[in-house]
Design an enzyme around this catalytic site. Structure first.
Site, PDB file in Angstrom:
ATOM      1  N   ARG A 194       0.436  -1.550  -0.177  1.00 31.51           N
ATOM      2  CA  ARG A 194       0.471   0.178  -0.064  1.00 31.51           C
ATOM      3  C   ARG A 194       0.934   1.631   0.018  1.00 31.51           C
ATOM      4  O   ARG A 194       0.485   1.971   0.853  1.00 31.51           O
ATOM      5  CB  ARG A 194      -0.868   0.230   1.246  1.00 31.51           C
ATOM      6  CG  ARG A 194      -1.820  -1.743   1.367  1.00 31.51           C
ATOM      7  CD  ARG A 194      -2.837  -1.384  -0.167  1.00 31.51           C
ATOM      8  NE  ARG A 194      -3.846  -2.318  -0.232  1.00 31.51           N
ATOM      9  CZ  ARG A 194      -3.369  -3.337  -0.919  1.00 31.51           C
ATOM     10  NH1 ARG A 194      -1.893  -3.424  -1.362  1.00 31.51           N
ATOM     11  NH2 ARG A 194      -3.977  -5.079  -0.354  1.00 31.51           N
ATOM     12  N   SER A 223     -11.271  -2.029   2.404  1.00 33.18           N
ATOM     13  CA  SER A 223     -10.325  -2.181   4.095  1.00 33.18           C
ATOM     14  C   SER A 223     -10.373  -1.041   4.275  1.00 33.18           C
ATOM     15  O   SER A 223      -9.232  -0.072   3.927  1.00 33.18           O
ATOM     16  CB  SER A 223      -9.363  -3.238   3.622  1.00 33.18           C
ATOM     17  OG  SER A 223      -9.783  -4.181   3.094  1.00 33.18           O
ATOM     18  N   GLU A 230      -6.503   2.662   6.586  1.00 27.63           N
ATOM     19  CA  GLU A 230      -5.548   2.145   4.793  1.00 27.63           C
ATOM     20  C   GLU A 230      -6.012   3.717   4.081  1.00 27.63           C
ATOM     21  O   GLU A 230      -5.744   3.712   2.993  1.00 27.63           O
ATOM     22  CB  GLU A 230      -6.250   0.999   4.384  1.00 27.63           C
ATOM     23  CG  GLU A 230      -5.863   0.551   3.212  1.00 27.63           C
ATOM     24  CD  GLU A 230      -5.965  -0.953   2.573  1.00 27.63           C
ATOM     25  OE1 GLU A 230      -5.930  -0.834   1.398  1.00 27.63           O
ATOM     26  OE2 GLU A 230      -5.649  -1.880   3.302  1.00 27.63           O
TER      27      GLU A 230
END
Length: 293
Positions: A167, A217, A287
């Site tokens: 990420r 998420s 996130e």
């Protein structure tokens, strides 16, 4: 209002442009149709002395209830072309949806993007975040990306220059904006590719709360752990602040049950972080990109 290559509206409700369905008005909302349109959007913000932020399809962001006081630049609807290059490469503009990209690959019997078929974001955000699911990641198949540099120039960056991690990428750390990307895939059997896409999408529907608005998420996966499991073990399945709730179906998702505010979501995220830290000693990192007003 229209500048060359970009349409700009005023006081645009951001809840209409995010998968969370949360967010107040953007002072200005720009939808570029080309690279020059992006450059003109940035110049517009700078001329007015306003901040700007770049988004894609709004699938991994949380805007504040007050909205955004500057210019939101959506690289989405205006820049979504996808083209086959040669036998096994596909070039996609930053605004192209990952589902569209995966479908184009399948149509041409190319394998490698099945994992992306159900991810709701666009190519630009996917490259920026090195999006992944079900064992696949963007870095597994990307060849290069064309980017707009902070100084306004355009350059081509090869896969290794992008420094794609979990990420994370050089796009984020260097302040670049993805314009398009080239993916190299493997020849495969079209029926098998489509079957794999159907299988993954069925698993997604079964395990994820797709019936509710969310940003996907909510937390990054801590090394050696799963965020959803840590949240569940801390006794937070179904935990609720206003209309924001830890999904009972998948604890890694924070959902909007209908009228959640950004304040509700931020309070819930903070509560989850505190409880999980106290229970397991692990601090969860969001996130979702939180954009304050």
């Amino acid at each position: 209002m229209q500048l060359h290559g970009v349409k700009i509206s005023e006081n645009e409700p951001l809840r209409s442009h995010t998968t969370f369905k949360i967010g107040g008005p953007a002072r200005y909302y720009a939808v570029p149709e080309c690279t020059e349109g992006i450059q003109n959007s940035i110049a517009f913000a700078e001329e007015k002395g306003l901040p700007y932020v770049v988004t894609g399809r709004g699938s991994n962001v949380l805007f504040s209830d007050e909205g955004y006081p500057g210019v939101v630049i959506e690289i989405g609807r205006g820049m979504e072309k996808v083209n086959l290059q040669g036998k096994n490469r596909i070039c996609a503009e930053a605004g192209a949806g990952l589902g569209v990209l995966a479908s184009e690959a399948a149509k041409n019997s190319l394998s490698g993007l099945e994992f992306a078929s159900g991810i709701p974001g666009a190519v630009g955000g996917a490259v920026t975040m090195n999006a992944g699911a079900y064992g696949g990641e963007i870095r597994d198949c990307i060849v290069s990306a064309s980017v707009l540099c902070p100084d306004g120039t355009v350059r081509e960056m090869a896969c290794d220059e992008l420094e794609l991690g979990y990420r994370s990428s050089r796009i984020q750390s260097g302040g670049y904006i993805v314009l398009e990307a080239v993916f190299e895939l493997q020849p495969g059997d079209k029926d098998a590719i489509l079957a794999r896409m159907r299988e993954l999408n069925a698993r997604r529907r079964e395990k994820q709360p797709l019936e509710y608005a969310s940003a996907g998420s909510t937390f990054k996966r801590p090394e050696g752990h799963f965020a959803g499991k840590l949240i569940e073990d801390a006794g937070l399945r179904g935990y609720r602040v206003g209309d924001a709730q830890v999904s009972e179906k998948h604890c890694g998702f924070v959902i909007n049950r209908g009228n959640a505010t950004a304040a509700d979501v931020l309070k819930l995220i903070g509560d989850v972080q505190e409880r999980v830290l106290g229970f397991s000693g692990i601090r969860l990192e969001p996130e979702v990109k939180i954009i304050a007003g």
